[in-house]
Design a protein around this motif. Structure first.
Motif, mmCIF file in Angstrom:
data_model
loop_
_atom_site.group_PDB
_atom_site.id
_atom_site.type_symbol
_atom_site.label_atom_id
_atom_site.label_comp_id
_atom_site.label_asym_id
_atom_site.label_seq_id
_atom_site.Cartn_x
_atom_site.Cartn_y
_atom_site.Cartn_z
ATOM 1 N N VAL A 166 0.588 -1.112 0.089
ATOM 2 C CA VAL A 166 0.194 -0.403 -0.139
ATOM 3 C C VAL A 166 0.873 1.565 0.228
ATOM 4 N N HIS A 167 1.955 1.002 0.413
ATOM 5 C CA HIS A 167 2.892 2.463 0.770
ATOM 6 C C HIS A 167 3.369 2.817 -0.571
ATOM 7 N N LEU A 168 3.935 1.607 -1.458
ATOM 8 C CA LEU A 168 4.725 1.399 -2.705
ATOM 9 C C LEU A 168 3.324 2.159 -3.931
ATOM 10 N N LEU A 169 1.339 2.104 -3.658
ATOM 11 C CA LEU A 169 0.817 2.429 -4.760
ATOM 12 C C LEU A 169 0.492 3.801 -4.494
ATOM 13 N N VAL A 170 0.779 3.871 -2.846
ATOM 14 C CA VAL A 170 0.053 5.284 -3.034
ATOM 15 C C VAL A 170 1.293 6.427 -2.752
ATOM 16 N N ARG A 171 2.936 6.022 -2.721
ATOM 17 C CA ARG A 171 3.557 6.688 -3.635
ATOM 18 C C ARG A 171 3.381 6.661 -5.345
ATOM 19 N N GLU A 172 3.659 5.521 -5.834
ATOM 20 C CA GLU A 172 4.133 5.490 -7.189
ATOM 21 C C GLU A 172 2.876 5.582 -8.236
ATOM 22 N N ARG A 173 1.309 5.013 -8.072
ATOM 23 C CA ARG A 173 0.076 4.711 -8.621
ATOM 24 C C ARG A 173 -0.388 6.597 -8.254
ATOM 25 N N PRO A 174 -0.207 7.701 -8.409
ATOM 26 C CA PRO A 174 -1.404 8.768 -7.448
ATOM 27 C C PRO A 174 -2.590 8.555 -7.698
ATOM 28 N N ASN A 175 -3.042 7.910 -8.996
ATOM 29 C CA ASN A 175 -3.999 8.335 -9.524
ATOM 30 C C ASN A 175 -5.179 7.102 -9.225
ATOM 31 N N TRP A 176 -4.524 5.868 -8.636
ATOM 32 C CA TRP A 176 -5.319 5.197 -8.301
ATOM 33 C C TRP A 176 -6.152 5.443 -6.497
ATOM 34 N N LYS A 177 -7.053 4.747 -6.561
ATOM 35 C CA LYS A 177 -8.304 4.642 -5.266
ATOM 36 C C LYS A 177 -8.124 3.204 -4.465
ATOM 37 N N ILE A 178 -7.531 3.264 -3.440
ATOM 38 C CA ILE A 178 -7.158 1.986 -3.137
ATOM 39 C C ILE A 178 -8.044 1.708 -1.645
ATOM 40 N N THR A 179 -8.740 0.812 -1.659
ATOM 41 C CA THR A 179 -9.287 -0.127 -1.090
ATOM 42 C C THR A 179 -8.101 -0.726 -0.214
ATOM 43 N N ALA A 180 -7.948 -0.934 1.476
ATOM 44 C CA ALA A 180 -6.915 -1.600 1.671
ATOM 45 C C ALA A 180 -8.151 -2.628 2.407
ATOM 46 N N LEU A 181 -8.074 -3.828 3.018
ATOM 47 C CA LEU A 181 -8.768 -4.487 3.262
ATOM 48 C C LEU A 181 -8.126 -5.751 4.709
ATOM 49 N N ASP A 182 -8.814 -5.738 5.840
ATOM 50 C CA ASP A 182 -7.708 -6.615 6.721
ATOM 51 C C ASP A 182 -8.854 -6.971 7.669
ATOM 52 N N LEU A 183 -8.569 -8.061 7.988
ATOM 53 C CA LEU A 183 -9.415 -8.585 9.350
ATOM 54 C C LEU A 183 -8.499 -7.998 10.680
ATOM 55 N N LEU A 184 -7.420 -7.888 10.759
ATOM 56 C CA LEU A 184 -6.628 -7.434 11.786
ATOM 57 C C LEU A 184 -7.112 -8.218 13.231
ATOM 58 N N THR A 185 -6.220 -9.499 12.522
ATOM 59 C CA THR A 185 -5.511 -10.828 13.506
ATOM 60 C C THR A 185 -4.504 -10.252 13.803
ATOM 61 N N TYR A 186 -3.942 -11.489 14.283
ATOM 62 C CA TYR A 186 -2.979 -10.974 15.511
ATOM 63 C C TYR A 186 -2.185 -10.344 14.597
ATOM 64 N N ALA A 187 -1.578 -10.913 13.307
ATOM 65 C CA ALA A 187 -0.917 -10.511 12.321
ATOM 66 C C ALA A 187 -0.667 -9.015 12.089
ATOM 67 N N GLY A 188 -2.471 -8.533 12.065
ATOM 68 C CA GLY A 188 -2.132 -6.817 11.298
ATOM 69 C C GLY A 188 -2.752 -6.199 12.108
ATOM 70 N N ASN A 189 -1.458 -4.960 11.621
ATOM 71 C CA ASN A 189 -1.536 -3.888 12.835
ATOM 72 C C ASN A 189 -2.199 -2.527 11.998
ATOM 73 N N LEU A 190 -3.002 -1.768 12.128
ATOM 74 C CA LEU A 190 -3.846 -0.286 11.503
ATOM 75 C C LEU A 190 -2.403 0.564 11.851
ATOM 76 N N LYS A 191 -1.599 0.151 12.543
ATOM 77 C CA LYS A 191 -0.377 1.327 12.561
ATOM 78 C C LYS A 191 0.265 1.204 10.952
ATOM 79 N N ASN A 192 0.511 0.091 10.386
ATOM 80 C CA ASN A 192 1.713 0.055 9.021
ATOM 81 C C ASN A 192 0.992 0.742 8.403
ATOM 82 N N ILE A 193 -0.699 0.763 8.702
ATOM 83 C CA ILE A 193 -1.053 1.683 6.851
ATOM 84 C C ILE A 193 -1.301 3.173 7.702
ATOM 85 N N GLY A 194 -1.471 3.318 9.364
ATOM 86 C CA GLY A 194 -2.077 5.035 9.694
ATOM 87 C C GLY A 194 -2.401 6.358 9.129
ATOM 88 N N SER A 195 -0.696 6.254 8.271
ATOM 89 C CA SER A 195 -0.226 7.365 7.866
ATOM 90 C C SER A 195 -0.946 7.595 7.147
#
Ligand code: NAD
Ligand code: TYD
Length: 339
Positions: free
Chosen positions: A17-46
């Motif tokens: 997601v960090h790379l797509l935001v940087r390199e594809r400025p016209n893309w609209k991105i939905t970031a989907l995650d269940l936030l299991t033990y391995a998922g952390n919203l802080k990873n994409i918070g900004s």
């Protein structure tokens, strides 16, 4: 372009997601995650502050919720990374792996087909090929021979994706990558576990004789390969993705490199009992993606490791928070009987 990234709060998904935001400025991105033990919203918070990035907390096995999301959003492109991803956990308990990795992938395929998604990239692993001896490489044509429940569940999902390409002329590609490393890597996997344990002055539990070989790829290089496959890869094709010759290393050497970079003693290494059916060696031939799509790894292993060590040094609160929670009971269970 409307893009869905599943597993977007995990290690590779968040880096993507960090790379797509940087390199594809016209893309609209939905970031989907269940936030299991391995998922952390802080990873994409900004990134969620940007109008063109939104977050959806959805379970990929929930067919009704996924169906609603797809018919509402009409995605053009899906990167599917959501998975249970840790071999040791799949040995302790396999059901969740079949549930998320096989059933969850099927739910996404059904929704994508129905809502006429134009392109689907299924992110898989070289572990589906099984184990190599001291020579040879995995090719896209190497027979599947998974040895862990994790790898078996990924192989099953790969086959469902490829079957959809044949049966429904579905426009998907499967990628199979070697071991990744880099920022936001959950500290249950070798490199982040050993970096953080060493920083805490704890032992580094090295399985078996420490001579199992992995081929390492810096995570941003993987994400760049995924973007190329999405934009230029062919339907129904598998693409192997892997590191350079300098990145194929026994675990012992990776451990030495981490300790040396942190200025810590090798006395911290603790040999422990081996993982059952521990794959001896992974090594990938990535000439297909190089020839067809012009991708090749660009980060030398040592440079990537230095960047990674520096990231864990400057983001101590990120991993201390993880290691102080439910992680501790997993750690005790996984390492309790290893001697
Ligand atoms: P990860 O465990 O860090 O992240 C997985 C993410 O999926 C987590 O954020 C988790 O919350 C989410 N998730 C799990 N179950 C879900 C569900 N039911 N619904 C929605 N979200 C769910 O894993 P990773 O290392 O980032 O791996 C991502 C993908 O890449 C996986 O499919 C994995 O098989 C593949 N892969 C990983 C590596 C590697 O070295 N890490 C190498 C090759 C391929
Ligand atoms: P891991 O990071 O779990 O990735 P994978 O099993 O998917 O390759 O493990 C990488 C290698 O490190 C693997 O050979 C197992 C070994 N290992 C250890 O020696 N000690 C550990 O505590 C862990 C987690 C892994």
């Amino acid at each position: 372009m409307k893009v869905l990234v599943t597993g977007a709060a995990g290690f590779i998904g968040s880096n993507l997601v960090h790379l797509l935001v940087r390199e594809r400025p016209n893309w609209k991105i939905t970031a989907l995650d269940l936030l299991t033990y391995a998922g952390n919203l802080k990873n994409i918070g900004s990134l969620l502050e940007e109008e063109r990035v939104s977050f959806a907390r959805v379970d990929i096995t929930d067919a009704a919720a996924i169906g609603d999301l797809f018919s509402r959003e009409k995605f053009d492109l899906v990167f599917h990374l959501a998975a249970e991803s840790h071999v040791d956990r799949s040995i302790m308990s396999s059901l969740e792996f079949v549930n998320t990795n096989v059933l969850g992938t099927q739910v996404l395929l059904d929704a994508a087909l129905k809502s006429k998604v134009e392109r689907f990239v299924h992110i898989s692993t070289d572990e589906v090929y099984g184990s190599l001896g001291s020579t040879g490489y995995f090719y896209e044509t190497t027979p599947l021979d998974p040895t862990s429940p994790y790898a078996a569940s990924k192989a099953a999902s790969d086959l469902m994706v490829l079957a959809f390409c044949k049966t429904h002329k579905f426009n998907a590609s499967v990628t199979r990558c070697t071991n990744n490393f880099g920022p936001y890597h959950f500290p249950e996997k070798l490199i982040p576990l050993f970096i953080t344990n060493a920083m805490e002055g704890k032992k580094l539990p090295l399985y078996g004789d420490g001579m199992n070989v992995r081929s390492w790829l810096y995570v941003t290089d993987h994400c760049e390969a995924l973007l190329r496959v999405a934009e230029r890869g062919r339907a129904g094709e598998v693409y192997n993705i892997g590191g350079g010759a300098d990145a194929e290393l026994p675990n012992r050497d990776v451990t030495f490199a981490i300790l040396d970079m942190l200025g810590k003693s090798r006395d911290l290494i603790q040999p422990v009992g081996d993982r059952p059916a521990h794959d001896r060696r992974y090594a990938i031939d990535h000439s297909k993606i190089t020839q067809e799509l012009g991708w090749q790894p660009s980060t030398p292993f040592r440079k990537g490791l230095e960047t990674t060590v520096a990231w864990y040094q400057s983001n101590r609160s990120w991993w201390e928070e993880i290691k102080s929670g439910a992680y501790r009971s997993y750690y005790e269970r996984n390492y309790a009987n290893r001697g």
